[in-house]
Design an enzyme around this catalytic site. Sequence first.
Site, PDB file in Angstrom:
ATOM      1  N   GLY A 100      52.696  37.157  15.180  1.00 43.48           N
ATOM      2  CA  GLY A 100      52.378  36.342  16.343  1.00 43.48           C
ATOM      3  C   GLY A 100      51.604  37.111  17.405  1.00 43.48           C
ATOM      4  CG  HIS A 112      57.806  32.094   9.255  1.00 44.16           C
ATOM      5  ND1 HIS A 112      57.534  32.426  10.558  1.00 44.16           N
ATOM      6  CD2 HIS A 112      57.371  30.825   9.078  1.00 44.16           C
ATOM      7  CE1 HIS A 112      56.962  31.392  11.152  1.00 44.16           C
ATOM      8  NE2 HIS A 112      56.837  30.417  10.283  1.00 44.16           N
ATOM      9  CE  LYS A 123      56.206  27.325  29.297  1.00 39.24           C
ATOM     10  NZ  LYS A 123      55.474  28.538  29.717  1.00 39.24           N
ATOM     11  N   GLY A 178      45.501  34.593  26.717  1.00 42.39           N
ATOM     12  CA  GLY A 178      44.836  34.908  25.461  1.00 42.39           C
ATOM     13  C   GLY A 178      45.706  34.759  24.237  1.00 42.39           C
TER      14      GLY A 178
END
Length: 591
Positions: A236, A259, A358, A415
Amino acid sequence: MIAFPIFVRFGLYRAIFRYTGMAALASTAKAVGIYGALFFVVLLLVKWEGVPRSVGLIQPMLFLLLVGASRALARFWLAGWSGKALYSEGRLLIYGAGEAGVQTASALGVAHQFVLLGFVDDDGAKVGRSINGVDIMSPDEVSDAVERMGVTDILLAIPSLGRARRNAIIAQLRELPVHVRTLPGMVDLASGRVTVHDFQELDVEDLLGRAAVPPDPALLARNLAGKVVLVTGAGGSIGSELCRQILLEKPRQLVLVEHSEFGLYTIHRELESLCAEHELPVDVVPLLASVGNFGRMREICQLYRPATVYHAAAYKHVPLVECNPSEGVLNNVFGTLNTARAAMESGVAHFVLVSTDKAVRPTNVMGATKRMAELVLQALAASETVDFYLQDGMQSQDVRNDTIFSMVRFGNVLGSSGSVVPLFRKQLREGGPVTVTHEDVTRYFMTIPEAAQLVLQAGAMAHGGDVFVLDMGSPVKIMDLARRMVKLSGLTVRDDDNPNGDIEIKVTGLRPGEKLYEELLIGDNPESTAHERIMKAREDFVAWRQLALVLGEMRQAAGHNDEVTIKRVLKQLVHGYNPQSAGAESCVIAA
């Protein structure tokens, strides 16, 4: 007969005339010099009748003039010196008359994709002079030059300039109808091969409007150098940057858990290349695995015995998780629990969770699941031994806790996949509109390297159960960011005041679970740390025995896709969680 072997030895017959430069002319001069010396010696030895010895001096000089002039003429002709070549990209000013700017101008002279109209420089000693016939102007003259000369692009060729001065220059150019771009950094320029293909859009740091938070080298290396390190979500945006930063600290082994097959393949190849480039003795191990599979995670941890685990695997797209709450719970909450349990059972010394702002008083499932993940680690950190409830409701054997758990909470990452900057750039390339969900929406922002460095440094400062947050300055208004990006692309905003503008900024409405603003702290009075920009939050948590019972109910609800129970449990445990009423059947994923 004398000149031919000498010219072959100096490679003059292998030269490509189009790229002839000072080095090629120097080689020609050396070759002719050696030829002239040998020719003069021959004249002295042979003593041809009627041939004066001065010919040995005059003939090599004429020879040099003819050879050099012929090659220069060929170079100018092939490169379109006549000025008839087509310039497809536009009319350019280079901001910076230093080495990088001159090198870029040279590359432009070969590529002929831009008409170079001038240099811009702050140095008064350079202003008013010229480089290869191109004038150097002061920053105060730029606005007039843009209008008078029809400038379409300005290239920032100042890779070593400080962030504050760079931001001031960008702010000055923002109001001009030009496309502002930049060169790569000094490391990329070191090879000496700068072409127009190296021109980039402005760095996300330029859009951030503040200086990046500098890392502390000692903190970065503390839990990494010479150790086995495991990163989940390694493919990621944050996970891959974590891997890059970790690699530079020379761990003994770096275990990548991901994964996504393509994501794992991509980051593994990149890290292998970095190891070869920097001669790093790091064993990089790519493993396909899901954090939702506890058996697989335990197998990995017990086989490789990492000293430190960085848990970056998570679903983070707010509207998607809002429409798929069960998957969000299984991945973000129980994926964290599985990885933490595997780490405890394998004797991992440090475990760091990548969290988000969050998680503070969330209005969405994604934020609530991340806060639940924090609660899991806080509860584990406060327990000397832990009874893990199995899926059938039975208890496991007690697991001794020798792992230091910590969490790192930060804002939006400029980004990264799913962030607004790549979306806005894509919309600008397509001619608009640029979409903003609300005129007043604000967000905290940081860069990907900043985020990764914060995770690494905070983990090194942890004592157990710590929640770290970054002082990211003032939040950024998304509408202002959109306008800034439009202007720096050389375009104008189309609105009521300017109906003939280039790009419309369209307000689409808040998406499911989206907040107008984010917070970093649930409680008050954060503590300072060894890093001036990293704070430690004081957050309440739930004891493990109480939390474990609720987790059992949540796991069952997620397995049956029971959204009502999931949100009820989240509301029960997550402080400030106020779920919106939109159900999965009414979800619409907006860009």
